[in-house]
Design a protein around this motif. Structure first.
Motif, PDB file in Angstrom:
ATOM      1  N   PRO A   1     -22.878 -16.771 -23.748  1.00  0.00           N
ATOM      2  CA  PRO A   1     -20.991 -16.330 -24.427  1.00  0.00           C
ATOM      3  C   PRO A   1     -21.178 -14.921 -25.476  1.00  0.00           C
ATOM      4  CG  PRO A   1     -21.910 -18.849 -24.646  1.00  0.00           C
ATOM      5  CD  PRO A   1     -22.858 -17.325 -23.858  1.00  0.00           C
ATOM      6  N   ALA A   2     -22.445 -14.391 -25.485  1.00  0.00           N
ATOM      7  CA  ALA A   2     -21.939 -12.783 -26.340  1.00  0.00           C
ATOM      8  C   ALA A   2     -21.457 -12.025 -25.476  1.00  0.00           C
ATOM      9  CB  ALA A   2     -23.772 -12.784 -26.589  1.00  0.00           C
ATOM     10  N   PHE A   3     -21.920 -12.223 -23.761  1.00  0.00           N
ATOM     11  CA  PHE A   3     -21.539 -10.753 -23.244  1.00  0.00           C
ATOM     12  C   PHE A   3     -20.007 -10.804 -23.030  1.00  0.00           C
ATOM     13  CE2 PHE A   3     -20.046  -9.829 -19.553  1.00  0.00           C
ATOM     14  CZ  PHE A   3     -20.365  -7.952 -19.536  1.00  0.00           C
ATOM     15  N   THR A   4     -19.291 -12.373 -22.835  1.00  0.00           N
ATOM     16  CA  THR A   4     -17.875 -12.263 -22.953  1.00  0.00           C
ATOM     17  C   THR A   4     -17.117 -12.782 -24.142  1.00  0.00           C
ATOM     18  OG1 THR A   4     -17.795 -14.741 -22.412  1.00  0.00           O
ATOM     19  CG2 THR A   4     -18.021 -13.826 -20.284  1.00  0.00           C
ATOM     20  N   ASP A   5     -17.335 -12.954 -24.575  1.00  0.00           N
ATOM     21  CA  ASP A   5     -17.029 -13.724 -26.328  1.00  0.00           C
ATOM     22  C   ASP A   5     -17.220 -11.932 -26.848  1.00  0.00           C
ATOM     23  OD1 ASP A   5     -16.655 -15.833 -25.905  1.00  0.00           O
ATOM     24  OD2 ASP A   5     -18.113 -16.391 -26.460  1.00  0.00           O
ATOM     25  N   MET A   6     -17.843 -11.283 -27.136  1.00  0.00           N
ATOM     26  CA  MET A   6     -18.381  -9.966 -27.254  1.00  0.00           C
ATOM     27  C   MET A   6     -17.873  -8.824 -26.819  1.00  0.00           C
ATOM     28  SD  MET A   6     -21.093 -11.378 -30.279  1.00  0.00           S
ATOM     29  CE  MET A   6     -21.706  -9.557 -30.468  1.00  0.00           C
ATOM     30  N   ALA A   7     -18.786  -8.346 -25.850  1.00  0.00           N
ATOM     31  CA  ALA A   7     -17.881  -7.233 -24.894  1.00  0.00           C
ATOM     32  C   ALA A   7     -16.933  -7.004 -23.982  1.00  0.00           C
ATOM     33  CB  ALA A   7     -19.405  -7.364 -24.212  1.00  0.00           C
ATOM     34  N   VAL A   8     -17.011  -8.321 -23.276  1.00  0.00           N
ATOM     35  CA  VAL A   8     -15.364  -8.239 -22.601  1.00  0.00           C
ATOM     36  C   VAL A   8     -14.825  -8.328 -23.493  1.00  0.00           C
ATOM     37  CG1 VAL A   8     -13.918  -9.422 -20.930  1.00  0.00           C
ATOM     38  CG2 VAL A   8     -16.722  -9.101 -20.429  1.00  0.00           C
ATOM     39  N   SER A   9     -13.643  -8.799 -24.371  1.00  0.00           N
ATOM     40  CA  SER A   9     -13.217  -9.459 -25.430  1.00  0.00           C
ATOM     41  C   SER A   9     -12.713  -7.937 -26.190  1.00  0.00           C
ATOM     42  CB  SER A   9     -13.449 -10.351 -26.301  1.00  0.00           C
ATOM     43  OG  SER A   9     -13.583 -11.548 -26.169  1.00  0.00           O
ATOM     44  N   GLY A  10     -13.795  -7.248 -26.779  1.00  0.00           N
ATOM     45  CA  GLY A  10     -13.848  -6.016 -27.053  1.00  0.00           C
ATOM     46  C   GLY A  10     -13.399  -5.226 -26.592  1.00  0.00           C
ATOM     47  N   ILE A  11     -13.365  -5.182 -25.243  1.00  0.00           N
ATOM     48  CA  ILE A  11     -13.021  -3.992 -24.540  1.00  0.00           C
ATOM     49  C   ILE A  11     -11.521  -4.199 -24.406  1.00  0.00           C
ATOM     50  CG2 ILE A  11     -12.198  -2.931 -21.348  1.00  0.00           C
ATOM     51  CD1 ILE A  11     -15.918  -3.449 -21.091  1.00  0.00           C
ATOM     52  N   ALA A  12     -11.176  -5.763 -24.085  1.00  0.00           N
ATOM     53  CA  ALA A  12      -9.325  -5.922 -23.414  1.00  0.00           C
ATOM     54  C   ALA A  12      -9.225  -5.716 -25.329  1.00  0.00           C
ATOM     55  CB  ALA A  12      -9.540  -7.858 -23.377  1.00  0.00           C
ATOM     56  N   GLY A  13      -9.611  -6.019 -26.007  1.00  0.00           N
ATOM     57  CA  GLY A  13      -8.841  -5.626 -27.380  1.00  0.00           C
ATOM     58  C   GLY A  13      -8.906  -4.194 -27.619  1.00  0.00           C
TER      59      GLY A  13
ATOM     60  N   SER B   1      -7.755 -13.207 -20.312  1.00  0.00           N
ATOM     61  CA  SER B   1      -7.527 -13.368 -18.793  1.00  0.00           C
ATOM     62  C   SER B   1      -8.926 -11.809 -18.584  1.00  0.00           C
ATOM     63  CB  SER B   1      -6.807 -11.883 -18.052  1.00  0.00           C
ATOM     64  OG  SER B   1      -6.212 -11.891 -17.177  1.00  0.00           O
ATOM     65  N   ALA B   2      -9.156 -11.525 -18.944  1.00  0.00           N
ATOM     66  CA  ALA B   2     -10.567 -10.349 -18.292  1.00  0.00           C
ATOM     67  C   ALA B   2     -11.871 -11.249 -18.257  1.00  0.00           C
ATOM     68  CB  ALA B   2     -11.053  -9.624 -19.326  1.00  0.00           C
ATOM     69  N   GLY B   3     -11.694 -12.275 -18.793  1.00  0.00           N
ATOM     70  CA  GLY B   3     -13.114 -13.111 -18.966  1.00  0.00           C
ATOM     71  C   GLY B   3     -12.671 -14.228 -18.205  1.00  0.00           C
ATOM     72  N   ARG B   4     -11.818 -14.399 -17.327  1.00  0.00           N
ATOM     73  CA  ARG B   4     -11.162 -15.195 -16.318  1.00  0.00           C
ATOM     74  C   ARG B   4     -11.752 -14.779 -15.070  1.00  0.00           C
ATOM     75  NH1 ARG B   4      -6.076 -18.344 -17.792  1.00  0.00           N
ATOM     76  NH2 ARG B   4      -5.497 -16.291 -17.964  1.00  0.00           N
ATOM     77  N   PHE B   5     -11.317 -13.896 -14.866  1.00  0.00           N
ATOM     78  CA  PHE B   5     -11.398 -12.324 -14.130  1.00  0.00           C
ATOM     79  C   PHE B   5     -12.324 -12.511 -13.682  1.00  0.00           C
ATOM     80  CE2 PHE B   5     -11.781  -8.237 -12.142  1.00  0.00           C
ATOM     81  CZ  PHE B   5     -11.541  -8.143 -10.768  1.00  0.00           C
ATOM     82  N   LEU B   6     -13.358 -12.631 -14.746  1.00  0.00           N
ATOM     83  CA  LEU B   6     -15.211 -12.269 -14.723  1.00  0.00           C
ATOM     84  C   LEU B   6     -15.309 -14.031 -13.892  1.00  0.00           C
ATOM     85  CD1 LEU B   6     -16.461  -9.653 -16.937  1.00  0.00           C
ATOM     86  CD2 LEU B   6     -15.924  -9.072 -14.385  1.00  0.00           C
ATOM     87  N   LYS B   7     -15.271 -14.892 -14.766  1.00  0.00           N
ATOM     88  CA  LYS B   7     -15.902 -15.724 -14.299  1.00  0.00           C
ATOM     89  C   LYS B   7     -15.523 -16.296 -12.990  1.00  0.00           C
ATOM     90  CE  LYS B   7     -17.223 -16.811 -19.501  1.00  0.00           C
ATOM     91  NZ  LYS B   7     -16.976 -17.767 -20.244  1.00  0.00           N
ATOM     92  N   SER B   8     -14.042 -16.785 -12.929  1.00  0.00           N
ATOM     93  CA  SER B   8     -13.942 -17.900 -12.104  1.00  0.00           C
ATOM     94  C   SER B   8     -13.459 -17.350 -10.845  1.00  0.00           C
ATOM     95  CB  SER B   8     -12.320 -18.483 -12.680  1.00  0.00           C
ATOM     96  OG  SER B   8     -11.623 -19.086 -12.153  1.00  0.00           O
TER      97      SER B   8
END
Length: 185
Positions: free
Chosen positions: A89-101, A161-168
């Motif tokens: 969760p630290a990766f997707t919630d912080m790192a990926v969301s950080g880049i997206a934001g 969308s970025a999280g879904r792209f990496l996970k699903s």
């Protein structure tokens, strides 16, 4: 890890390996920041640029943690580290969301808190270092996929969308999340 995700992670590696030397290191992320900075005519000390650099630093630090801590990664190491990181969760919630934001706030040039086709196109060109983009139907499909509960491509929808792209494994080939990570096709 399923083959489809490995292939997708390899495409993310290819997008980040900005000097095409077969490894990813911090300098590759710095070049990504420079591309975006130049494309949007931003000064290096702009708060939006600082936010983007910090977001990429968080992404890279998490990958290093999952990849054994080296200063550079081969494609195989990167794919494995990314596959492990997406479960955190630290990766997707912080790192990926950080880049997206961070990218969203730079790309949202009209300040209406949503991305339109022209804004997304400009962002794709900046992140992928292309001079032109001819896939308007692809952008349209990505925009339809990227709409959040609000019905628009806002900051939250881009992060989801970025999280879904990496996970699903069940995502279209082209998504807003993939595009902001540099995956064009």
């Amino acid at each position: 890890m399923a083959g489809q995700l490995e292939t997708r992670y390899g495409k993310v590696f290819d997008a980040i390996d900005t000097d095409s030397n077969g490894t990813v290191e911090w300098a590759d992320y710095q070049r990504l920041v420079e591309r975006v900075t130049k494309a949007y005519s931003l000064e290096a000390d702009n708060d939006k640029v600082t936010q983007l650099e910090q977001a990429y630093q968080g992404f890279w630090t998490q990958l290093q943690h999952h990849g054994g801590g080296g200063d550079r990664m081969t494609k195989e190491q990167f794919v494995k580290a990314l596959g492990e990181a997406v479960g955190s969760p630290a990766f997707t919630d912080m790192a990926v969301s950080g880049i997206a934001g961070a990218l969203f706030h730079i790309a949202n040039t009209d300040g209406n808190d949503q991305l339109g086709e022209d804004e997304l196109k400009r962002l794709v060109l900046a992140v992928t270092n292309r001079d032109s983009y001819t896939g308007s139907t692809t952008l349209g499909a990505a925009l339809r996929e990227g709409k959040g509960a609000s019905g628009v491509v806002d900051s939250r929808a881009v992060a989801v969308s970025a999280g879904r792209f990496l996970k699903s494994q069940q995502v279209p080939e082209i998504t807003v999340g993939g595009l902001i990570l540099g995956v064009y096709k």
